[in-house]
Write an enzyme that holds these catalytic residues in place. Structure first.
Site, mmCIF file in Angstrom:
data_model
loop_
_atom_site.group_PDB
_atom_site.id
_atom_site.type_symbol
_atom_site.label_atom_id
_atom_site.label_comp_id
_atom_site.label_asym_id
_atom_site.label_seq_id
_atom_site.Cartn_x
_atom_site.Cartn_y
_atom_site.Cartn_z
ATOM 1 N N LYS A 1 -62.686 9.196 -72.610
ATOM 2 C CA LYS A 1 -61.905 10.260 -71.978
ATOM 3 C C LYS A 1 -60.465 10.148 -72.460
ATOM 4 O O LYS A 1 -60.026 9.104 -72.936
ATOM 5 C CB LYS A 1 -61.939 10.117 -70.448
ATOM 6 C CG LYS A 1 -63.324 10.268 -69.834
ATOM 7 C CD LYS A 1 -63.256 10.208 -68.314
ATOM 8 C CE LYS A 1 -62.813 8.833 -67.829
ATOM 9 N NZ LYS A 1 -62.809 8.744 -66.353
ATOM 10 N N LYS A 2 -59.733 11.244 -72.330
ATOM 11 C CA LYS A 2 -58.338 11.244 -72.786
ATOM 12 C C LYS A 2 -57.486 10.283 -71.970
ATOM 13 O O LYS A 2 -56.684 9.532 -72.519
ATOM 14 C CB LYS A 2 -57.747 12.666 -72.692
ATOM 15 C CG LYS A 2 -56.290 12.763 -73.152
ATOM 16 C CD LYS A 2 -56.124 12.380 -74.611
ATOM 17 C CE LYS A 2 -54.688 12.464 -75.069
ATOM 18 N NZ LYS A 2 -54.491 11.902 -76.418
#
Length: 346
Positions: free
Chosen positions: A340-341
């Site tokens: 995920k970012k």
């Protein structure tokens, strides 16, 4: 064009805004530093931000003479250790500014009377709001999971701080030249990578090596290949690689080696010859045209007079290489599997 590639090419423009954005904050911070008995600096970060922090450790030791360390956040967040951070500057370095463990280290620093500095790309983030000073990356939204422009922005704003703190004009002038030089060079760099990238289509493992300022770039290069291409890469310092890790080198082992002119240049050249003698396939990244001459697998980089700023060009190489290899392998570098970012670690 992927988001990652788009954001890589936004870096010259992003870097060009950072000095003006942070000038008054940096001057105010340096004024307070001059009034305080600052003994050391402490960096709380993860991943790419860790690498930006390691780069700053080299700058601080070289130009300011202040020792620094990378935080071990679980001492505070898991073990409730009463870490004494008095007489220090505590840096929280995070692109999102939401790293809970870095924030906890900063909060511990405040309790000890330390100066706290957040380095983020979000002025409204928890870390930015909690810090005494906020150094703003001002890179614009970064949507690709793989950090690119925020990484070079972190290094750049921290280097500007060191240049002001040390009053070193050579470093300041070299930093001033980086955005324009990168803007002129980035298309050429992209084309050069295009000319060699197919050779690495089936690469599954290898090493990235550098020393001094480019040691964290070797780490970042490996990370970019790991997260976007799922390639088993190991980043290491040239000085360490002479020891146990060199036993893994055999014929056709792939190694990316950073060898820029400066105090550690001779060490990188020694490693280059040692790798070549062992039959490794070395991709040389260097600002020495003589060293690059005759080596098909080499990329000549700009030289601004000090290897302290070579990192900005080398980081962009590492990013573009990973991005283009992902496209060749049919992977999406914007959305790597299982990632995920923003990862909030406590």
């Amino acid at each position: 064009m992927t988001l990652m590639q788009k954001e890589i090419f936004e870096q010259p423009k992003a870097l060009a805004t950072i000095k003006k954005t942070n000038e008054s904050t940096i001057k105010a911070l340096c004024t307070e530093i001059a009034k305080r008995d600052i003994r050391y600096c402490y960096f709380a970060a993860r991943g790419t931000s860790d690498h930006a922090s390691i780069y700053t450790q080299y700058l601080l030791g070289t130009y300011v003479g202040v020792p620094s360390a990378l935080a071990t956040p679980s001492v505070i967040t898991a073990y409730d250790g009463k870490l004494c951070l008095k007489d220090s500057i505590v840096f929280g370095v995070s692109q999102s500014g939401k790293a809970a463990d870095a924030l906890a280290v900063m909060e511990r620093g405040k309790k000890c009377g330390a100066i706290t500095v957040a380095v983020t790309n979000d002025e409204a983030s928890p870390m930015a709001k909690a810090a005494d000073y906020h150094l703003f990356c001002n890179a614009g939204p970064e949507k690709s999971v793989a950090a690119t422009k925020t990484f070079t922005a972190q290094m750049y704003v921290l280097a500007l701080l060191v240049a002001e703190w040390s009053k070193n004009e050579e470093l300041s002038d070299a930093l001033e030249a980086v955005p324009g030089t990168l803007n002129e060079f980035i298309d050429t760099l992209s084309e050069k990578i295009d000319s060699i990238i197919t050779r690495y289509r089936f690469m599954t493992e290898g090493f990235t090596l550098g020393r001094g300022y480019n040691y964290p770039i070797a780490l970042e290069n490996a990370l970019k290949l790991q997260e976007t291409n799922y390639v088993k890469m190991k980043g290491a310092a040239v000085s360490d690689f002479h020891h146990g890790p060199f036993a893994q080198v055999e014929a056709n082992t792939i190694a990316i080696l950073y060898a820029d002119k400066g105090p550690v240049y001779k060490d990188a050249v020694e490693m280059l010859y040692k790798l070549e003698n062992a039959g490794a396939e070395v991709l040389l990244i260097s600002d020495d045209p003589v060293l690059c001459e005759g080596r098909e697998l080499s990329i000549k980089m700009p030289n601004l007079g000090t290897d302290a700023v070579s990192v900005f060009f080398n980081a962009v190489f590492a990013q573009l290489f990973a991005c283009k290899l992902a496209a060749l392998k049919g992977r999406n570098p914007d959305e790597p599997r299982n990632l995920k970012k923003v990862t909030i670690t406590k």
